[in-house]
Design a protein around this motif. Structure first.
Motif, PDB file in Angstrom:
ATOM      1  N   GLY A   1      -2.147  -1.011   6.624  1.00 37.98           N
ATOM      2  CA  GLY A   1      -3.541  -1.308   6.334  1.00 37.98           C
ATOM      3  C   GLY A   1      -4.257  -0.257   5.507  1.00 37.98           C
ATOM      4  O   GLY A   1      -5.446  -0.406   5.206  1.00 37.98           O
ATOM      5  N   HIS A   2      -3.529   0.795   5.127  1.00 39.16           N
ATOM      6  CA  HIS A   2      -4.164   1.901   4.408  1.00 39.16           C
ATOM      7  C   HIS A   2      -4.150   1.667   2.902  1.00 39.16           C
ATOM      8  O   HIS A   2      -3.152   1.198   2.339  1.00 39.16           O
ATOM      9  N   THR A   3      -5.257   2.001   2.269  1.00 40.05           N
ATOM     10  CA  THR A   3      -5.312   1.991   0.804  1.00 40.05           C
ATOM     11  C   THR A   3      -5.044   3.396   0.314  1.00 40.05           C
ATOM     12  O   THR A   3      -5.825   4.325   0.567  1.00 40.05           O
ATOM     13  N   PHE A   4      -3.928   3.568  -0.390  1.00 38.52           N
ATOM     14  CA  PHE A   4      -3.510   4.892  -0.836  1.00 38.52           C
ATOM     15  C   PHE A   4      -4.180   5.262  -2.161  1.00 38.52           C
ATOM     16  O   PHE A   4      -4.433   4.411  -3.006  1.00 38.52           O
ATOM     17  N   LEU A   5      -4.444   6.542  -2.300  1.00 37.54           N
ATOM     18  CA  LEU A   5      -5.015   7.127  -3.518  1.00 37.54           C
ATOM     19  C   LEU A   5      -6.346   6.471  -3.894  1.00 37.54           C
ATOM     20  O   LEU A   5      -6.608   6.143  -5.049  1.00 37.54           O
ATOM     21  N   LYS A   6      -7.217   6.322  -2.874  1.00 42.28           N
ATOM     22  CA  LYS A   6      -8.563   5.805  -3.128  1.00 42.28           C
ATOM     23  C   LYS A   6      -9.393   6.828  -3.894  1.00 42.28           C
ATOM     24  O   LYS A   6     -10.290   6.469  -4.654  1.00 42.28           O
ATOM     25  N   LYS A   7      -9.099   8.102  -3.653  1.00 41.35           N
ATOM     26  CA  LYS A   7      -9.810   9.157  -4.358  1.00 41.35           C
ATOM     27  C   LYS A   7      -8.974   9.640  -5.538  1.00 41.35           C
ATOM     28  O   LYS A   7      -7.751   9.683  -5.457  1.00 41.35           O
ATOM     29  N   ARG A   8      -9.636   9.992  -6.594  1.00 45.05           N
ATOM     30  CA  ARG A   8      -8.927  10.495  -7.765  1.00 45.05           C
ATOM     31  C   ARG A   8      -8.351  11.871  -7.446  1.00 45.05           C
ATOM     32  O   ARG A   8      -9.039  12.745  -6.944  1.00 45.05           O
ATOM     33  N   ARG A   9      -7.086  12.033  -7.714  1.00 44.07           N
ATOM     34  CA  ARG A   9      -6.407  13.303  -7.431  1.00 44.07           C
ATOM     35  C   ARG A   9      -6.125  14.039  -8.736  1.00 44.07           C
ATOM     36  O   ARG A   9      -6.144  13.454  -9.818  1.00 44.07           O
ATOM     37  N   LEU A  10      -5.860  15.328  -8.581  1.00 48.83           N
ATOM     38  CA  LEU A  10      -5.552  16.152  -9.744  1.00 48.83           C
ATOM     39  C   LEU A  10      -4.364  15.564 -10.492  1.00 48.83           C
ATOM     40  O   LEU A  10      -3.325  15.261  -9.907  1.00 48.83           O
ATOM     41  N   GLY A  11      -4.510  15.369 -11.799  1.00 46.07           N
ATOM     42  CA  GLY A  11      -3.436  14.801 -12.601  1.00 46.07           C
ATOM     43  C   GLY A  11      -3.637  13.323 -12.913  1.00 46.07           C
ATOM     44  O   GLY A  11      -2.886  12.747 -13.703  1.00 46.07           O
TER      45      GLY A  11
ATOM     46  N   LYS B   1      -2.916  -0.737  -2.474  1.00 45.70           N
ATOM     47  CA  LYS B   1      -3.028  -1.424  -1.185  1.00 45.70           C
ATOM     48  C   LYS B   1      -2.137  -2.660  -1.173  1.00 45.70           C
ATOM     49  O   LYS B   1      -1.718  -3.171  -2.219  1.00 45.70           O
ATOM     50  N   ASN B   2      -1.816  -3.096   0.038  1.00 48.00           N
ATOM     51  CA  ASN B   2      -0.948  -4.266   0.243  1.00 48.00           C
ATOM     52  C   ASN B   2       0.414  -4.094  -0.420  1.00 48.00           C
ATOM     53  O   ASN B   2       1.027  -5.063  -0.861  1.00 48.00           O
ATOM     54  N   LEU B   3       0.872  -2.858  -0.500  1.00 46.03           N
ATOM     55  CA  LEU B   3       2.182  -2.588  -1.079  1.00 46.03           C
ATOM     56  C   LEU B   3       3.013  -1.703  -0.155  1.00 46.03           C
ATOM     57  O   LEU B   3       4.111  -2.080   0.266  1.00 46.03           O
ATOM     58  N   ILE B   4       2.504  -0.522   0.176  1.00 41.50           N
ATOM     59  CA  ILE B   4       3.248   0.427   1.001  1.00 41.50           C
ATOM     60  C   ILE B   4       3.192   0.010   2.472  1.00 41.50           C
ATOM     61  O   ILE B   4       2.121  -0.107   3.061  1.00 41.50           O
ATOM     62  N   THR B   5       4.367  -0.255   3.048  1.00 42.68           N
ATOM     63  CA  THR B   5       4.496  -0.494   4.487  1.00 42.68           C
ATOM     64  C   THR B   5       5.613   0.420   4.985  1.00 42.68           C
ATOM     65  O   THR B   5       6.125   1.256   4.237  1.00 42.68           O
TER      66      THR B   5
ATOM     67  N   ASP C   1       8.631   1.450  -5.859  1.00 40.21           N
ATOM     68  CA  ASP C   1       7.740   0.734  -6.784  1.00 40.21           C
ATOM     69  C   ASP C   1       6.581   1.631  -7.220  1.00 40.21           C
ATOM     70  O   ASP C   1       6.118   1.541  -8.364  1.00 40.21           O
ATOM     71  N   VAL C   2       6.112   2.483  -6.318  1.00 34.96           N
ATOM     72  CA  VAL C   2       5.026   3.397  -6.672  1.00 34.96           C
ATOM     73  C   VAL C   2       5.503   4.390  -7.723  1.00 34.96           C
ATOM     74  O   VAL C   2       4.829   4.626  -8.732  1.00 34.96           O
ATOM     75  N   ASN C   3       6.684   4.962  -7.495  1.00 39.09           N
ATOM     76  CA  ASN C   3       7.238   5.912  -8.473  1.00 39.09           C
ATOM     77  C   ASN C   3       7.474   5.250  -9.826  1.00 39.09           C
ATOM     78  O   ASN C   3       7.180   5.827 -10.878  1.00 39.09           O
ATOM     79  N   ASP C   4       8.022   4.033  -9.800  1.00 40.42           N
ATOM     80  CA  ASP C   4       8.348   3.333 -11.058  1.00 40.42           C
ATOM     81  C   ASP C   4       7.090   2.930 -11.818  1.00 40.42           C
ATOM     82  O   ASP C   4       7.060   2.958 -13.056  1.00 40.42           O
ATOM     83  N   THR C   5       6.046   2.540 -11.084  1.00 45.28           N
ATOM     84  CA  THR C   5       4.827   2.032 -11.722  1.00 45.28           C
ATOM     85  C   THR C   5       3.860   3.148 -12.112  1.00 45.28           C
ATOM     86  O   THR C   5       3.294   3.156 -13.210  1.00 45.28           O
ATOM     87  N   HIS C   6       3.674   4.101 -11.196  1.00 45.90           N
ATOM     88  CA  HIS C   6       2.641   5.115 -11.394  1.00 45.90           C
ATOM     89  C   HIS C   6       3.187   6.523 -11.632  1.00 45.90           C
ATOM     90  O   HIS C   6       2.418   7.429 -11.950  1.00 45.90           O
ATOM     91  N   GLY C   7       4.483   6.704 -11.451  1.00 44.63           N
ATOM     92  CA  GLY C   7       5.083   8.016 -11.670  1.00 44.63           C
ATOM     93  C   GLY C   7       5.294   8.785 -10.376  1.00 44.63           C
ATOM     94  O   GLY C   7       4.730   8.474  -9.329  1.00 44.63           O
ATOM     95  N   HIS C   8       6.116   9.825 -10.465  1.00 40.24           N
ATOM     96  CA  HIS C   8       6.476  10.600  -9.273  1.00 40.24           C
ATOM     97  C   HIS C   8       5.312  11.422  -8.738  1.00 40.24           C
ATOM     98  O   HIS C   8       5.280  11.754  -7.548  1.00 40.24           O
ATOM     99  N   LEU C   9       4.347  11.761  -9.583  1.00 38.46           N
ATOM    100  CA  LEU C   9       3.176  12.482  -9.107  1.00 38.46           C
ATOM    101  C   LEU C   9       2.398  11.620  -8.115  1.00 38.46           C
ATOM    102  O   LEU C   9       1.922  12.111  -7.077  1.00 38.46           O
ATOM    103  N   ALA C  10       2.283  10.341  -8.426  1.00 43.54           N
ATOM    104  CA  ALA C  10       1.617   9.410  -7.509  1.00 43.54           C
ATOM    105  C   ALA C  10       2.430   9.259  -6.232  1.00 43.54           C
ATOM    106  O   ALA C  10       1.874   9.199  -5.123  1.00 43.54           O
ATOM    107  N   GLY C  11       3.750   9.207  -6.367  1.00 42.85           N
ATOM    108  CA  GLY C  11       4.609   9.099  -5.189  1.00 42.85           C
ATOM    109  C   GLY C  11       4.432  10.287  -4.264  1.00 42.85           C
ATOM    110  O   GLY C  11       4.350  10.143  -3.039  1.00 42.85           O
ATOM    111  N   SER C  12       4.351  11.482  -4.837  1.00 47.42           N
ATOM    112  CA  SER C  12       4.141  12.681  -4.033  1.00 47.42           C
ATOM    113  C   SER C  12       2.791  12.634  -3.318  1.00 47.42           C
ATOM    114  O   SER C  12       2.676  13.041  -2.159  1.00 47.42           O
ATOM    115  N   ALA C  13       1.771  12.135  -4.011  1.00 44.70           N
ATOM    116  CA  ALA C  13       0.442  12.029  -3.409  1.00 44.70           C
ATOM    117  C   ALA C  13       0.453  11.038  -2.245  1.00 44.70           C
ATOM    118  O   ALA C  13      -0.218  11.249  -1.230  1.00 44.70           O
ATOM    119  N   VAL C  14       1.216   9.967  -2.367  1.00 43.50           N
ATOM    120  CA  VAL C  14       1.346   8.991  -1.285  1.00 43.50           C
ATOM    121  C   VAL C  14       1.975   9.641  -0.058  1.00 43.50           C
ATOM    122  O   VAL C  14       1.526   9.455   1.074  1.00 43.50           O
TER     123      VAL C  14
END
Length: 367
Positions: free
Chosen positions: A296-306, A314-318, A231-244
């Motif tokens: 319980g972790h919120t992923f990508l709270k900080k802005r990353r390159l790209g 949050k409340n998605l990745i388990t 769902d992360v890859n589909d919604t936000h792209g593979h760059l976000a998935g890699s960051a996760v």
């Protein structure tokens, strides 16, 4: 000539030199230091000698005093020095370290730079000294010294030139070794997360299985993959998935810091942890802490390159986690390779059971 070498743990600390991306690579130098001192003594015969290194961690902290550690020594009473340290401002060694210039003292009794407390500690009488700095990439990391010339009254300038050349050779050998070690270490690592890769995981697990079979101990595997990662890859792209995936690796390193755990990326969004000398109960506790940490972790709270902004996922990745142990879940009657494969299948099966039962849970194989 008997050469005394500092303990391996100290050598690793002294010869861990910073590389890119805050990675450190250690180098076993015991045999190499013996060779260096043996060759130095053959070029310039001396009654005793030492190699000293600074501590790269303390060196970068301006609030702490830099110490030079005796990493390798030979000569009378040298065993009393190996592993001890000297403040970098003291003696002819300290002068050589700071000036980065070779130093000769033909008569230490007339030399104000000479630090006599070392002789008092060892009961040895120093008459003359030559020292040369060991420099890598324009940074001084230590000093090589020789004491009391054999075969003549004291050292001369030819001796000093030879030692300086040899110090350059020493720096080159150490630098080459560090580079080789870094490539060796990189070959074990997953390019994205920095965790160990599947190849190194298999090698480690095979070694642990052999140890279990030989010593009648235990080893446990924790297998997990991420729920809803697609769902992360589909919604936000593979760059976000890699960051996760990178953040998952950071969480794992923090969670298992200080343990013997070997953490690897198995492939895609699957991870595996090898826990030596750990049974099902303790491993189940680790697995539950891991599950709760990721959930319980919120992923990508900080802005990353790209990314234009932080994503705050949050409340998605388990994760679905499986746990299996040797010898509790696996027969050890076959070959080592068979036992390794059985243990992997048992942990993998437990992970899929967790996923089939609703995800975001831990399943521990029964005894």
């Amino acid at each position: 000539m008997h050469i005394h070498i500092a303990e391996t743990s100290l050598l690793k600390r002294l010869l861990d030199r910073k590389k890119r991306r805050k990675e450190f690579y250690g180098l076993e130098l015991g045999d190499l230091l013996r060779d260096i001192l043996t060759w130095a003594n053959s070029f310039v015969p001396a009654e005793s000698g030492s190699i000293l290194f600074d501590d790269p961690v303390i060196k970068k902290n301006p609030k702490k005093k830099t110490l030079l550690y005796f990493a390798g020594c030979f000569g009378k009473s040298s065993e009393a020095l190996v592993g001890t340290s000297l403040h970098d401002t003291l003696g002819i060694v300290g002068e050589t370290y700071h000036t980065r210039q070779p130093y000769i003292s033909k008569d230490v009794k007339k030399d104000k730079k000479f630090f006599s407390k070392i002789d008092k500690k060892t009961g040895y009488e120093t008459a003359s000294i030559i020292c040369a700095p060991i420099i890598i990439n324009k940074s001084v990391i230590g000093v090589i010294e020789l004491i009391n010339r054999r075969g003549q009254k004291n050292f001369n300038m030819n001796d000093l030139v030879l030692l300086e050349i040899f110090a350059g050779y020493t720096a080159s050998v150490i630098h080459t070794g560090l580079i080789a070690r870094s490539f060796e270490e990189l070959a074990k690592r997953d390019n994205l997360t920095g965790l160990f890769n599947d190849r190194y995981f298999y090698q480690t697990l095979e070694g642990e299985v052999k140890r279990v079979l030989r010593r009648n101990s235990k080893v446990t595997l924790i297998f997990f993959d991420l729920d809803h990662f697609k769902d992360v890859n589909d919604t936000h792209g593979h760059l976000a998935g890699s960051a996760v995936l990178k953040e998952v690796a950071e969480l794992l390193n923090k969670l298992f810091r200080g343990t013997k755990a070997v953490i690897a990326r198995y492939g895609g969004d699957e991870f595996v942890i090898v826990l030596p000398d750990t049974g099902l109960h303790a491993s189940g506790d680790y697995a539950e802490r891991l599950r709760a940490c990721i959930a319980g972790h919120t992923f990508l709270k900080k802005r990353r390159l790209g990314f234009k902004q932080s994503l705050n996922i949050k409340n998605l990745i388990t994760c679905s986690v499986g746990v299996a142990c040797l010898p509790e879940n696996v027969s050890s009657k076959g070959t080592v390779r068979d036992t390794v494969e059985q243990l992997i299948r048992a942990a993998d099966s437990a992970m899929y059971t967790a996923k089939e039962r609703g995800k975001n849970m831990v399943f521990v194989q029964e005894k």
